[in-house]
Design a protein around this motif. Sequence first.
Motif, mmCIF file in Angstrom:
data_model
loop_
_atom_site.group_PDB
_atom_site.id
_atom_site.type_symbol
_atom_site.label_atom_id
_atom_site.label_comp_id
_atom_site.label_asym_id
_atom_site.label_seq_id
_atom_site.Cartn_x
_atom_site.Cartn_y
_atom_site.Cartn_z
ATOM 1 N N TYR A 32 0.799 -1.227 0.000
ATOM 2 C CA TYR A 32 0.000 0.000 0.000
ATOM 3 C C TYR A 32 0.833 1.280 0.000
ATOM 4 C CZ TYR A 32 -4.345 -2.684 0.759
ATOM 5 O OH TYR A 32 -5.426 -3.542 0.634
ATOM 6 N N ASP B 264 -10.886 4.543 -3.922
ATOM 7 C CA ASP B 264 -10.870 6.000 -3.758
ATOM 8 C C ASP B 264 -12.003 6.465 -2.840
ATOM 9 O OD1 ASP B 264 -13.229 6.152 -5.246
ATOM 10 O OD2 ASP B 264 -12.231 6.817 -7.083
ATOM 11 N N ASP C 11 -4.067 4.546 -5.561
ATOM 12 C CA ASP C 11 -4.836 4.225 -4.363
ATOM 13 C C ASP C 11 -5.441 2.833 -4.547
ATOM 14 O OD1 ASP C 11 -5.953 4.480 -1.858
ATOM 15 O OD2 ASP C 11 -6.852 6.445 -2.260
ATOM 16 N N LYS D 5 4.055 11.266 -4.875
ATOM 17 C CA LYS D 5 3.658 11.864 -3.613
ATOM 18 C C LYS D 5 4.517 11.308 -2.482
ATOM 19 C CE LYS D 5 -1.204 12.395 -4.990
ATOM 20 N NZ LYS D 5 -2.608 12.060 -4.635
ATOM 21 N N LEU E 48 4.268 9.833 0.830
ATOM 22 C CA LEU E 48 3.266 9.235 1.702
ATOM 23 C C LEU E 48 3.778 7.931 2.286
ATOM 24 C CD1 LEU E 48 0.058 9.750 -0.501
ATOM 25 C CD2 LEU E 48 0.555 10.913 1.652
ATOM 26 N N LYS F 110 -1.055 7.812 5.807
ATOM 27 C CA LYS F 110 -2.432 7.438 5.506
ATOM 28 C C LYS F 110 -2.779 6.263 6.432
ATOM 29 C CE LYS F 110 -3.895 7.192 1.223
ATOM 30 N NZ LYS F 110 -4.908 8.250 1.095
ATOM 31 N N SER G 177 -1.364 3.026 -9.833
ATOM 32 C CA SER G 177 -1.264 1.925 -8.884
ATOM 33 C C SER G 177 -0.467 0.769 -9.470
ATOM 34 C CB SER G 177 -2.664 1.445 -8.479
ATOM 35 O OG SER G 177 -3.380 2.464 -7.799
ATOM 36 N N TRP H 202 0.535 4.372 -2.786
ATOM 37 C CA TRP H 202 0.282 5.775 -2.461
ATOM 38 C C TRP H 202 1.418 6.668 -2.952
ATOM 39 C CZ3 TRP H 202 -0.731 3.736 3.072
ATOM 40 C CH2 TRP H 202 -2.007 3.165 3.127
ATOM 41 N N GLN H 203 2.655 6.220 -2.785
ATOM 42 C CA GLN H 203 3.794 7.003 -3.243
ATOM 43 C C GLN H 203 3.791 7.162 -4.766
ATOM 44 O OE1 GLN H 203 7.233 5.064 -1.547
ATOM 45 N NE2 GLN H 203 6.587 5.503 0.552
#
Length: 424
Positions: free
Chosen positions: A215, A227, A224, A305, A307, A377, A239, A219-220
């Motif tokens: 996961y 959603d 996702d 991102k 995350l 998250k 993804s 996210w990085q």
Amino acid sequence: MIKKKGFSLIVVLVFMLVLSACSSEEPASGEKEKKDGKLSGTLTVWVHPYVASDLKDKQSAVFEKMAADFNKEHPDVKVKFEEIPWANREQKILTALAADQGPDVFYLIPDMMGQFAEKGVLTPLTDLLGDFDKEDFPESSLEAVTYKEELYGLPILHEVIANVYNTKILEEIGGSKDKLPTTWKEYEALAEKAVEKGYFARSYEGGNTLNATLYPLIWQAGGDIIDKDGKVVINSEKSVKAFETLNEWYKNGWIPKDSINTIDHFASFLEGKIFSTGATGLTLSTLKNREFTDYVLGPPLKGEKQLTFGTTGMFVVPSNSKNKEAAAQLIKYMTNTENSTAFNELTKYIPPRESASSLYDNDPEMKLMTDWVKYTKPGVIHPVARDILPKVQAEVQAMMEGKKSPKEAADAAANAIQTEIDKQ
């Protein structure tokens, strides 16, 4: 892990119990739990072993202090803390609730909350809590304990999965503790050098929860799993990039061959075989207890991102508690600034309250962890979040075994998730 048929039966029994309680001609629980206008009765709280066995007495003392604080205002309520193991906790909780023998307060995490709330197992706390210093919790903390605009708990802890690097290997490959990677590109440049020197680049415990493995990569990458609108997106282009990256790491020998289903690479990191591994506050505490000093803490990485996973632990009230109002008020005391600070100082988690954010001001590493909460998250908040874990994991394992391409594995995972959603 609970079997699907047994799990469904338990949930149905709990749901029937809730409906029965709601339709009963008995007085409301709020009437039963008050004596001369004051809260009274007994509250049973289920907790877990949040610390190692040698700190068990200290954990008990923290919980006893919570009860003592609560009893200063509500002396007619008896609070009993009971510890249950982490293993099979979902089954134990649901079985107990179905038999009307469960606790009045218990610990929950966000990816379990959606499922429990959807089936009517939890009590919405929005009205019961009243004033609870809402402004003292960051928005992300409250989002993690909210489902369909109802507050179902108050947070007691945050967790952050960051990275630790073996400093001996880092030095050998020309890296620097003062310039640690923050992006995938920077990380991969160092990881490639480590592999050339005969080390593994990183740990990947494929038998562990997806929250700590796949996961965060999704996210990085900017993707996702499900959603905010409930659409399955684990096989979206972004993804799938995470699936492809993981598959490449495995094929190229960046992660150990047992990564398909192992649950522990920490020992290999301590032995100097792996360049980097994931780290929480508990990891840092373990490294110090073992007097391992050849490491440096680095931030969560950024693809598209920046995350990572970081759960938010909360205390909740089941819908069949006979003492809901008292239970909700107890949660307020358990999670106030003083008690949240004491709990997190012992367990090495991060307090969710802004007023407790100075806890680690004198601990540089945990101070960094606290700063990185903003990158976390809490997992998938959806009724099927827990049901899909083994199904997605099976597709990832099939990919790593060479039986499916990354896209095929992602598509199969998406189909499995949608199937579970359609059953709702």
